[in-house]
Design a protein around this motif. Structure first.
Motif, mmCIF file in Angstrom:
data_model
loop_
_atom_site.group_PDB
_atom_site.id
_atom_site.type_symbol
_atom_site.label_atom_id
_atom_site.label_comp_id
_atom_site.label_asym_id
_atom_site.label_seq_id
_atom_site.Cartn_x
_atom_site.Cartn_y
_atom_site.Cartn_z
ATOM 1 N N ARG A 1 19.096 -5.088 6.101
ATOM 2 C CA ARG A 1 18.067 -4.846 4.794
ATOM 3 C C ARG A 1 16.934 -5.366 5.139
ATOM 4 N N ASP A 2 16.891 -6.444 5.781
ATOM 5 C CA ASP A 2 15.536 -7.202 6.044
ATOM 6 C C ASP A 2 14.652 -6.241 6.820
ATOM 7 N N THR A 3 15.183 -5.639 7.850
ATOM 8 C CA THR A 3 14.446 -4.951 8.956
ATOM 9 C C THR A 3 14.085 -3.671 7.954
ATOM 10 N N ALA A 4 14.833 -3.055 7.254
ATOM 11 C CA ALA A 4 14.556 -1.920 6.418
ATOM 12 C C ALA A 4 13.218 -2.304 5.558
ATOM 13 N N ASN A 5 13.293 -3.329 4.800
ATOM 14 C CA ASN A 5 12.265 -3.883 4.067
ATOM 15 C C ASN A 5 11.055 -3.976 4.780
ATOM 16 N N ALA A 6 11.090 -4.373 6.004
ATOM 17 C CA ALA A 6 9.999 -4.677 6.916
ATOM 18 C C ALA A 6 9.276 -3.273 7.300
ATOM 19 N N VAL A 7 10.133 -2.274 7.575
ATOM 20 C CA VAL A 7 9.531 -0.870 7.872
ATOM 21 C C VAL A 7 8.992 -0.481 6.844
ATOM 22 N N ASP A 8 9.725 -0.642 5.751
ATOM 23 C CA ASP A 8 9.033 0.166 4.238
ATOM 24 C C ASP A 8 7.587 -0.459 4.266
ATOM 25 N N ALA A 9 7.413 -1.770 4.175
ATOM 26 C CA ALA A 9 6.277 -2.586 3.747
ATOM 27 C C ALA A 9 5.256 -2.045 4.826
ATOM 28 N N THR A 10 5.536 -1.803 6.103
ATOM 29 C CA THR A 10 4.619 -1.636 7.176
ATOM 30 C C THR A 10 4.127 -0.110 7.000
ATOM 31 N N GLN A 11 5.153 0.700 6.456
ATOM 32 C CA GLN A 11 4.649 1.983 6.194
ATOM 33 C C GLN A 11 3.834 2.212 4.966
ATOM 34 N N ASP A 12 3.918 1.308 3.894
ATOM 35 C CA ASP A 12 3.290 1.374 2.586
ATOM 36 C C ASP A 12 1.843 0.722 3.214
ATOM 37 N N ALA A 13 1.691 -0.240 3.867
ATOM 38 C CA ALA A 13 0.357 -0.729 4.504
ATOM 39 C C ALA A 13 -0.322 -0.017 5.086
ATOM 40 N N ALA A 14 0.227 1.061 5.917
ATOM 41 C CA ALA A 14 -0.367 2.330 6.686
ATOM 42 C C ALA A 14 -1.057 3.161 5.752
ATOM 43 N N VAL A 15 -0.159 3.562 4.744
ATOM 44 C CA VAL A 15 -0.367 4.473 3.594
ATOM 45 C C VAL A 15 -1.854 4.010 3.032
ATOM 46 N N THR A 16 -1.893 2.472 2.589
ATOM 47 C CA THR A 16 -2.830 2.164 1.809
ATOM 48 C C THR A 16 -4.188 1.895 2.777
ATOM 49 N N VAL A 17 -4.113 1.684 4.076
ATOM 50 C CA VAL A 17 -5.241 1.623 5.009
ATOM 51 C C VAL A 17 -5.780 3.099 5.179
ATOM 52 N N GLU A 18 -4.958 4.077 5.012
ATOM 53 C CA GLU A 18 -5.527 5.598 5.286
ATOM 54 C C GLU A 18 -5.944 5.942 4.224
ATOM 55 N N ARG A 19 -5.613 5.471 3.084
ATOM 56 C CA ARG A 19 -6.118 5.994 1.776
ATOM 57 C C ARG A 19 -7.370 5.409 1.561
ATOM 58 N N SER A 20 -7.753 4.187 2.266
ATOM 59 C CA SER A 20 -8.933 3.273 1.828
ATOM 60 C C SER A 20 -10.013 3.818 2.735
#
Length: 52
Positions: free
Chosen positions: A31-50
Motif C-alpha cells: 500500500r505504501d508503494t502504491a501511494n508513493a507511485v500515485d503521489a509521484t504521478q500526481d506531481a508529474a501531472v502538476t509539473v506538466e500542467r505548470s
C-alpha cells in the motif's frame, strides 16, 4: 509425552501468529508503494500542467 504435544501446539500457534504478522507487513508495504507511485504521478501531472 504430554509435554511434547503441548510444546508442538504452542510452537505451531506462535508460527501462525508470526506468519500472519508478516502478511500484514507485506500488505502494508504494498500500500505504501502504491501511494508513493500515485503521489509521484500526481506531481508529474502538476509539473506538466505548470509548464504550459
Amino acid at each position: 509425552m504430554k509435554f511434547a504435544k503441548v510444546f508442538a501446539l504452542t510452537a505451531i500457534g506462535i508460527m501462525v501468529l508470526v506468519l500472519s504478522g508478516c502478511g500484514n507487513t507485506i500488505r502494508g508495504v504494498g500500500r505504501d508503494t502504491a501511494n508513493a507511485v500515485d503521489a509521484t504521478q500526481d506531481a508529474a501531472v502538476t509539473v506538466e500542467r505548470s509548464t504550459y
